[in-house]
Each structure stands twice: as C-alpha cells, then as structure tokens.
Scaffold this active site. Structure first.
Site, short mmCIF file in Angstrom:
data_model
loop_
_atom_site.label_atom_id
_atom_site.label_comp_id
_atom_site.label_asym_id
_atom_site.label_seq_id
_atom_site.Cartn_x
_atom_site.Cartn_y
_atom_site.Cartn_z
N LYS A 69 -1.31 10.18 -15.43
CA LYS A 69 -0.72 8.85 -15.62
C LYS A 69 -1.85 7.88 -15.94
O LYS A 69 -2.56 7.41 -15.07
CB LYS A 69 -0.01 8.42 -14.32
CG LYS A 69 1.19 7.57 -14.47
CD LYS A 69 1.01 6.13 -14.86
CE LYS A 69 0.22 5.21 -13.96
NZ LYS A 69 -0.22 4.00 -14.73
N CYS A 109 -17.28 0.43 -13.53
CA CYS A 109 -17.50 0.38 -12.08
C CYS A 109 -18.98 0.53 -11.74
O CYS A 109 -19.41 0.17 -10.65
CB CYS A 109 -16.67 1.45 -11.40
SG CYS A 109 -16.88 3.07 -12.14
N GLU A 119 -12.11 7.51 -6.73
CA GLU A 119 -13.30 6.87 -7.29
C GLU A 119 -12.94 5.41 -7.48
O GLU A 119 -12.12 5.07 -8.33
CB GLU A 119 -13.67 7.55 -8.62
CG GLU A 119 -15.12 7.33 -8.98
CD GLU A 119 -15.33 6.11 -9.86
OE1 GLU A 119 -15.70 5.05 -9.30
OE2 GLU A 119 -15.12 6.20 -11.07
N GLU A 122 -15.80 -7.53 -5.99
CA GLU A 122 -15.99 -6.93 -7.31
C GLU A 122 -15.30 -7.81 -8.36
O GLU A 122 -14.08 -7.96 -8.34
CB GLU A 122 -15.39 -5.53 -7.33
CG GLU A 122 -15.65 -4.82 -8.64
CD GLU A 122 -14.94 -3.48 -8.77
OE1 GLU A 122 -13.81 -3.36 -8.30
OE2 GLU A 122 -15.54 -2.56 -9.37
O1 TXE Z 1 -6.51 -1.08 -11.20
P1 TXE Z 1 -5.48 -0.26 -10.42
P2 TXE Z 1 -6.26 -2.40 -11.98
C1 TXE Z 1 -10.99 -2.33 -10.09
C2 TXE Z 1 -11.39 -3.66 -10.64
C3 TXE Z 1 -10.11 -4.23 -11.11
C4 TXE Z 1 -9.21 -3.77 -10.01
C5 TXE Z 1 -7.78 -3.72 -10.35
O2 TXE Z 1 -11.92 -4.45 -9.62
O3 TXE Z 1 -10.14 -5.60 -11.24
O4 TXE Z 1 -9.67 -2.47 -9.72
O5 TXE Z 1 -7.60 -3.12 -11.64
C6 TXE Z 1 -2.36 3.05 -11.18
N1 TXE Z 1 0.31 4.47 -7.03
N2 TXE Z 1 -11.10 -1.25 -11.02
O6 TXE Z 1 -5.19 -3.27 -11.47
O7 TXE Z 1 -4.30 -1.08 -10.08
C7 TXE Z 1 -2.38 2.11 -12.37
O8 TXE Z 1 -1.17 2.16 -13.08
C8 TXE Z 1 -0.25 5.22 -7.99
C9 TXE Z 1 -12.16 -0.36 -10.81
O9 TXE Z 1 -6.09 -1.97 -13.36
O10 TXE Z 1 -6.22 0.39 -9.34
C10 TXE Z 1 -3.56 2.67 -13.16
O11 TXE Z 1 -3.16 3.83 -13.86
N3 TXE Z 1 -0.93 4.69 -9.03
C11 TXE Z 1 -12.07 0.86 -11.60
C12 TXE Z 1 -4.53 3.06 -12.05
O12 TXE Z 1 -3.73 3.20 -10.86
C13 TXE Z 1 -1.06 3.36 -9.09
C14 TXE Z 1 -11.41 0.81 -12.88
C15 TXE Z 1 -5.63 2.01 -11.78
O13 TXE Z 1 -5.00 0.79 -11.52
C16 TXE Z 1 -0.50 2.53 -8.11
C17 TXE Z 1 -10.31 -0.10 -12.94
C18 TXE Z 1 0.21 3.14 -7.04
N4 TXE Z 1 0.77 2.43 -6.08
C19 TXE Z 1 -10.21 -1.11 -12.04
N5 TXE Z 1 -0.80 1.26 -8.43
C20 TXE Z 1 -13.19 1.83 -11.57
N6 TXE Z 1 -13.64 2.21 -10.39
O14 TXE Z 1 -13.63 2.31 -12.60
C21 TXE Z 1 -1.52 1.27 -9.57
N7 TXE Z 1 -1.68 2.55 -9.98
#
Ligand code: TXE
Length: 491
Positions: A170, A283, A245, A390
């Site tokens: 996903k 990240c 991660e 962050e």
């Molecule tokens: O990430 P999300 P977002 C950090 C960064 C960013 C924050 C939020 O600080 O501002 O996270 O970003 C899926 N059950 N990073 O909102 O929500 C979602 O659809 C299962 C760090 O984009 O964590 C997507 O596919 N899945 C990071 C994935 O999780 C769920 C990179 C990431 O989304 C879910 C990106 C749920 N309940 C953001 N809710 C890094 N470490 O590289 C969401 N998702």
C-alpha cells in the site's frame, strides 16, 4: 489519468477515487483508487493463493524474475523519473540519478543475496546434527510513504519476494503513480499472478485494513512516528511481526579540524546537500546542524552563501536543486515551523519565504505550487519545537558547541535516533563519537552513503527493527531448526 489496483495479476477498479495533485502546479493530475476492506481482502486472498507456488520456486528462479524487474525499471527510467517528479515534486534529475536507479538496485541486490545465501548447520555427534531452514512467512503487508515513493516501496517488495513471501503493498495516497508503473513492469517481467499485489488508498482505510487482516502475519512500515505507533497498537495484540522505519531529527556535527580535509566551501556544500536534498523530505536529512564554536562564523557564512545559491524551481529543469513540497497540507505544516521561528523572534539566516521567482524553462504556471525557500534558523533554544520536532522539510537549525561532550549530549537530546553525520579529521574523535551517538546509522565525513548489506533502521522513536541484507533475511523469514539423527543411537 486514472490508475488501478493490481490484484492477482489483473488491473482492478474501485467505486471511488482520490484526486492526487501535482505539487508543482497545484492541479489534480492522477486519480488514485480509494480502496477499503474489500479490495484489501481480495489482494490478500490473491497473495495467499500465490504463496505455495512462489515459495516452492528455486531461489535462482525467483532471482531471475527479480533481475528482470530491475531491467524493466531501467528500461523505463525516464518514464519513472518523470512520474515520480510529477507526483512528489522532486527534481526529475534527482529521481533519475537516485530514486529510480536505487529502486532497480533493490531488486538486483536481493536477487544476488538469495543466489549466495547459506544456511548453517551444527554437528552434535557422529550421527546427529542440526541445521536451520529459513522459511518465508506468508503474505507480507508493506506500507510505504511519499518522500521516496518507489525507492522505499521496492526496499520492501524486493526482499519480501526474494525470500519467498508474497505481498500486498500500500503506497502513499499522495504518491501512487510509480507503484502502478512498477506493476506494469512486474507483469512484463513474468512475475506470477498474485505474488505482488498493489492496493492504493488512504492509510486509515486501506492501510488499516491491511494491518488488521488476519492472513497478513508481517507488516513492514515506513512513515511518521504517530502512524507507526498506531500500527504497532493494531499489530501487537495480533502478534504480527513488525518492522517500523519512522522519522528522524538527525544531527550534523561539524568540527573545525574537518578543514584539514575539506575546504570550508566543500563542507558547506556537503552539509547543505544533506539538509535540503529532496526538499529536506528524507528521514535521513540532517536537520540540526551543530558547528564547533571556533569555526562557527566562518562556516555559517559559507553555508548561507551555499544555500542561497540553491535553485528552487521547476522540477523538470535540470538546474533545479529543489522542487515544491509534496502537498498543500505538508506546506502548511512546514510553514507553521517558519512562522513559529518568526513569532518567537528567532534569527532566520536565509529563506523563510516562498521564492519570489520560480525559474521554469517549460513555461508551466507554478504560481499555485507548494514551494518554499531553504531556510536556516540560528541559535534556536534546545527546548524550541523547531529543535525537537521533525519538520520533514527544508527548515534546519544551526547551533554552536564547545566540546565533544557537549555536542554528544545535544545530539542525543531528542526522542529520535535515526542517523547522525559527523565531519572531522580526527580518527579517535570520529570513532569515539560514533560509539556515543544514539542513532541507527552514523556517517563520518559523508551522508546517505547506502550499503544495502548493512542494517538500516532507527533507535528510540525512529523505529523498531532493522532491514538490510541479513536483517531483511531475518525479518522476512522464520528460522526452523531441524535436528537429524542417522540410525539408532549406540549405547
Ligand atoms: O506519513 P504517514 P505522512 C513523517 C514526516 C511527515 C509525517 C507524516 O514527519 O510529516 O511522517 O507524513 C499509511 N494504518 N514521515 O502523513 O501518515 C499512509 O497511507 C496503516 C517520515 O505521509 O505515516 C502511507 O502509505 N497505514 C517518513 C504511510 O502510512 C497507514 C516518510 C505513511 O503515512 C495508516 C514520510 C494506518 N492507520 C513521512 N495511516 C520516513 N521515515 O521516511 C497512514 N498510513
């Protein structure tokens, strides 16, 4: 353009679609399936049906298919890079040189790994020995974020498949395009139907359904810490294997003795790159810069000069170092940190605004794009939100330190612990500090040098578990000990 789910080797539509926006123009450009429980259930069923045959293939056969997928990605390099940029905002040049080649490498690397994999055996006596079988686990649930869409997705798909699992992936709802292209490549490469399924949609709908599904015993997730915690809460009572991660607030530490190796300009260039590459949306980006006090003035001047020279503009232009942020929501989040710096009277050394001019040789209208200047905020109190949270964008803090002990304490004074980078010409200082820094990876005189054989992951709120050659083997398989005795035991 409308994309489809990829389930059981076929394209599958959904009743509803999410409108995904091109962040350079602010205009909708991709319709992404809004999947829910039903689509996830169908994908898991397809993956479950494909599992017995896929796990039974010889490693060499699986490796050949993975190599063909890598070749297919290479063959469509410019198509992938263009789409990654349109979806995410990153410069096409960056996607072409980094994201897409690394995605292909993920497949090649794990194809190579399984060709050379050995298991271990232990003799007990002349007639008895034990050996270990590493067995695939089943249907892997793989959830990836929007910042390095194809690269991080394939970092999960490649090892999951290499080690004999099937999967349901996903991708982020904001950046689904290149995953859909990958499905085309996998089909062309002859990946058997159902081995890799892609379900698009929102995290709280499709993602949540995947984590909850009883036939998905393993979840690999990259994304935000808040989401990671929620996934852990869902997965833990179901006793699922979990790899998380998560975010980072990584320190970059610059000692004056680094000048014995680099010019101040070279140092500034490297530090700027590690802070602002991919608009700071990695990240691993160094977002807290600590500079030795005796070198601070000289370095900060060079850094500001370097950062002011970075071109923010049309990501389709080869001259652009930074494109727009991924979405209007993310722009609002990043801007709120800049506003906080202004409201609390902090010193903004450069940036802090939307760029006034956005160079574009394509003539596209970028006036509604989510652009922001690379921003450095100086002398930020350690208690400030800017120093603690962050931002995940092009906003970094610059601070000074006097001693190793002081900077180690500052670097470690965060709830995150993903990576750190250290610039020094002193061997003993470098290794001494590497041992004391709380991080999953420490780079010395470099940044984001990736070796896929090495463990990758974070400590503290940056995650749980590691992936990388042996770590991925351990994560995506379960060991089974087989103890063999030949004939009757002599008395
Ligand atoms: O990430 P999300 P977002 C950090 C960064 C960013 C924050 C939020 O600080 O501002 O996270 O970003 C899926 N059950 N990073 O909102 O929500 C979602 O659809 C299962 C760090 O984009 O964590 C997507 O596919 N899945 C990071 C994935 O999780 C769920 C990179 C990431 O989304 C879910 C990106 C749920 N309940 C953001 N809710 C890094 N470490 O590289 C969401 N998702």
């Amino acid at each position: 353009m409308r994309i489809s789910n990829f389930i059981g080797g076929e394209w599958a539509s959904t009743a509803e679609y999410i409108s995904s926006v091109n962040p350079s123009t602010g205009e909708p450009y991709l319709e992404v399936p809004r999947s829910g429980e039903n689509e996830v259930a169908a994908a898991v069923q397809a993956a479950k049906s494909a599992f017995p045959a896929w796990r039974s293939l010889r490693a060499e056969e699986r490796a050949d298919i993975l190599d063909r997928i890598a070749d297919g990605i290479d063959a469509r390099l410019s198509e992938f890079a263009q789409m990654e940029s349109d979806d995410q905002g990153k410069p096409v040049s960056l996607a072409t040189s980094l994201d897409i080649p690394r995605a292909a490498l993920n497949f090649r690397f794990f194809a190579g790994a399984i060709r050379h994999e050995l298991s271990h055996a232990a003799p007990i006596d002349a007639r008895t020995f034990s050996y270990v079988r590493r067995e695939p686990i089943g249907v892997a649930g793989l959830i990836s974020p929007w910042n390095l869409p194809l690269y991080l997705l394939t970092w999960k798909i490649a090892p999951a498949l290499a080690y004999g699992n099937t999967c349901v992936a996903k991708p982020s709802e904001w950046t689904s395009g290149t995953a859909w292209l990958l499905a085309k490549v996998m089909k062309e490469a002859g990946l058997p139907a159902g081995v890799c399924n892609l379900v698009f949609g929102y995290g709280h709908e499709a993602g949540q359904a995947l984590v909850e599904h009883e036939d998905v015993p393993l979840i690999s997730f990259t994304g935000g810490t808040v989401t990671g915690r929620k996934i852990a809460e869902t997965a833990a009572p179901r006793l699922k294997k979990l790899s998380l991660e998560l975010g980072g607030k990584n320190p970059t530490i610059v000692f004056k003795d680094a000048l014995e190796m680099f010019s101040v300009q070279e140092l500034a260039k490297n530090v700027a790159r590690s802070a602002f590459l991919n608009q700071g949306e990695i990240c691993l980006c160094g977002s807290r810069l600590y500079v030795e006090e005796t070198f601070y003035d000289e370095f900060s001047e060079a850094l500001v000069r370097e950062v002011k020279a970075l071109t923010v503009g049309d990501p389709r232009d080869a001259s652009s170092f930074m494109g727009p942020l991924v979405s209007s929501e993310h722009l609002a989040k990043v801007s709120s940190y800049i506003q906080h710096a202004k409201d609390t009277g902090l010193k903004i050394l450069c940036g802090g605004e939307r760029p006034t001019a956005l160079p574009s040789s394509t003539g596209r209208d970028l006036s509604k794009g989510y652009f922001v200047q690379p921003t450095i905020v100086a002398d930020v109190p350690e208690s400030s939100r800017l120093q603690k949270e962050e931002v995940f964008g092009p906003v970094v803090t610059l601070s000074r330190f006097k001693s190793e002990d002081e900077v180690v304490a500052l670097a470690n004074s965060t709830r995150y612990g993903l990576s750190a980078s250290l610039w020094t010409n002193s061997l003993s200082r470098a290794h001494g500090m590497a041992a004391r820094l709380e991080a999953g990876t420490v780079w010395i005189n470099g940044w984001m040098i990736r070796d896929l054989r090495m463990p990758f992951g974070g400590v503290k709120d940056s995650g749980l578990g590691r992936e990388g050659q042996m770590d991925s083997l351990h994560f995506f398989t379960e060991p089974k000990t087989v103890c063999v005795r030949f004939g009757r035991q002599e008395k």
